[in-house]
Design a protein around this motif. Sequence first.
Motif, short mmCIF file in Angstrom:
data_model
loop_
_atom_site.label_atom_id
_atom_site.label_comp_id
_atom_site.label_asym_id
_atom_site.label_seq_id
_atom_site.Cartn_x
_atom_site.Cartn_y
_atom_site.Cartn_z
N LEU A 12 0.66 -0.72 -0.36
CA LEU A 12 -0.35 -0.11 0.18
C LEU A 12 1.08 1.35 0.03
O LEU A 12 0.13 2.43 -1.44
CB LEU A 12 -0.97 -0.76 0.95
N GLY A 13 1.93 1.38 0.78
CA GLY A 13 3.34 2.16 1.08
C GLY A 13 3.59 2.49 0.05
O GLY A 13 3.36 4.05 -1.20
N THR A 14 3.29 1.61 -1.32
CA THR A 14 4.75 1.75 -2.39
C THR A 14 3.39 2.29 -3.52
O THR A 14 3.95 3.36 -4.37
CB THR A 14 4.88 -0.02 -2.73
N VAL A 15 2.44 1.60 -3.49
CA VAL A 15 1.42 2.20 -4.63
C VAL A 15 1.31 3.21 -3.96
O VAL A 15 1.06 4.87 -4.85
CB VAL A 15 -0.24 1.42 -4.36
N SER A 16 0.96 3.93 -2.71
CA SER A 16 0.68 5.08 -2.12
C SER A 16 1.83 6.22 -3.19
O SER A 16 1.69 7.64 -3.65
CB SER A 16 0.52 5.42 -1.38
N PHE A 17 3.03 5.76 -2.79
CA PHE A 17 4.15 7.01 -3.12
C PHE A 17 4.24 7.20 -4.62
O PHE A 17 4.81 7.78 -4.85
CB PHE A 17 5.12 6.89 -2.33
N ALA A 18 3.91 6.14 -5.45
CA ALA A 18 4.11 5.81 -7.00
C ALA A 18 3.25 7.30 -7.64
O ALA A 18 3.69 7.82 -8.42
CB ALA A 18 4.15 4.40 -7.39
N ILE A 19 1.61 6.62 -6.75
CA ILE A 19 0.20 7.46 -7.62
C ILE A 19 0.86 9.63 -6.65
O ILE A 19 1.21 10.13 -8.00
CB ILE A 19 -0.57 7.34 -7.04
N SER A 20 2.11 9.48 -5.87
CA SER A 20 1.93 11.13 -5.38
C SER A 20 2.85 11.45 -5.69
O SER A 20 3.24 12.97 -6.82
CB SER A 20 2.32 11.10 -3.76
N ALA A 39 8.34 8.91 -9.77
CA ALA A 39 7.64 7.59 -9.88
C ALA A 39 8.23 6.78 -8.49
O ALA A 39 8.09 6.42 -7.76
CB ALA A 39 6.23 7.27 -10.68
N PHE A 40 9.15 6.27 -9.55
CA PHE A 40 9.90 5.71 -9.26
C PHE A 40 10.57 5.74 -7.98
O PHE A 40 11.30 4.59 -6.73
CB PHE A 40 11.10 4.81 -10.11
N VAL A 41 11.31 6.77 -8.05
CA VAL A 41 12.53 7.17 -6.53
C VAL A 41 11.65 7.64 -5.18
O VAL A 41 12.01 7.95 -4.68
CB VAL A 41 13.54 8.10 -7.24
N THR A 42 10.61 8.02 -5.71
CA THR A 42 9.93 8.55 -4.65
C THR A 42 8.96 7.48 -3.48
O THR A 42 9.22 7.71 -2.52
CB THR A 42 8.32 9.38 -4.98
N SER A 43 9.06 6.45 -4.26
CA SER A 43 8.26 5.09 -3.74
C SER A 43 9.51 4.31 -2.82
O SER A 43 9.35 3.37 -1.97
CB SER A 43 7.91 4.45 -4.61
N ILE A 44 10.66 4.24 -3.70
CA ILE A 44 12.13 3.65 -3.05
C ILE A 44 12.59 3.95 -2.15
O ILE A 44 14.20 3.67 -1.54
CB ILE A 44 12.77 2.42 -4.44
N PHE A 93 -1.74 15.47 -2.04
CA PHE A 93 -1.58 15.44 -1.09
C PHE A 93 -2.23 14.40 -0.64
O PHE A 93 -1.48 13.42 0.85
CB PHE A 93 -2.24 16.26 -0.96
N VAL A 94 -3.73 13.44 -0.50
CA VAL A 94 -3.57 12.24 -0.26
C VAL A 94 -3.06 10.99 -0.03
O VAL A 94 -2.40 10.54 1.29
CB VAL A 94 -4.95 12.23 -0.42
N PHE A 95 -2.29 11.37 -0.78
CA PHE A 95 -1.52 9.82 -1.12
C PHE A 95 -0.65 9.95 -0.94
O PHE A 95 0.55 9.03 0.07
CB PHE A 95 -1.21 9.19 -2.96
N ASP A 96 0.34 11.33 -0.86
CA ASP A 96 1.44 11.68 -0.11
C ASP A 96 1.72 10.95 1.65
O ASP A 96 2.39 10.73 1.98
CB ASP A 96 2.04 13.16 -0.32
N SER A 97 0.47 11.57 2.20
CA SER A 97 0.35 11.64 3.34
C SER A 97 -0.04 10.21 3.71
O SER A 97 0.57 9.83 4.93
CB SER A 97 -1.29 12.01 3.95
N MET A 98 -0.79 9.45 3.03
CA MET A 98 -1.07 7.57 3.42
C MET A 98 0.16 6.96 3.09
O MET A 98 0.77 6.39 4.03
CB MET A 98 -1.94 7.41 1.69
N GLY A 99 1.58 7.49 1.58
CA GLY A 99 2.29 7.41 1.71
C GLY A 99 3.26 7.49 3.43
O GLY A 99 4.36 6.28 3.63
N LEU A 100 2.58 8.34 3.39
CA LEU A 100 3.82 9.41 4.87
C LEU A 100 3.78 7.88 5.83
O LEU A 100 4.54 7.99 6.73
CB LEU A 100 3.87 10.16 4.92
#
Length: 205
Positions: A12-20, A39-44, A93-100
Amino acid sequence: MQFSTSEIIEILGTVSFAISGTFAAMQKRLDPFGVLIIAFVTSIGGGTVRDLLLGDTPVAWMRDVNYCLLILLTSLATIYFKTHIKKFKVTLFVFDSMGLGLFTMLGLQKGIVFGLEPGMCVALGTITGCFGGIIRDTLLNQIPLVFRKEIYATVCILGGILYFILVYFNLKADVAKVIVIAFIFGLRVVVVRYKLSLPASYFRS
């Protein structure tokens, strides 16, 4: 196929940060390749820094290509459905907060697995949650959120402390994880909604 709580959180975190990351790149009007890279660097990004600090190499995404495929598919799907989403800023904002929240919890748990002290676990959680966004914003020529007045890393720290408090009072670990993720997400919403911030220091020459 059954997944553990930590695996679900990581997916879920990977998906959220990939979207953000995808939305942040599209706001800057990057080409499709540039969008995928962001998207890749945000997620990993956060997980990579965490694993390097722990000496857990090769880092997670290099050991399991499924995470790379998940980021690729998520980013492509986000690009495809962009015409149905009008409020890019809100969605980011929503997906960045979820990923956080999700990645902070993931980093916290990895510190526990490695037998680190609670303070170090909280630090690892904060690094995991924040560094993907730091790299994303730096590549997009923006001052990263964590370096501005807006409360960002502090939310991760408070969430990490809350987790150890809940566990100390014998709350089940899986329940504590859900509460902490919801706490970090909810607190981020409150912070942005009411424009809360830490005092800023100004230096004049």
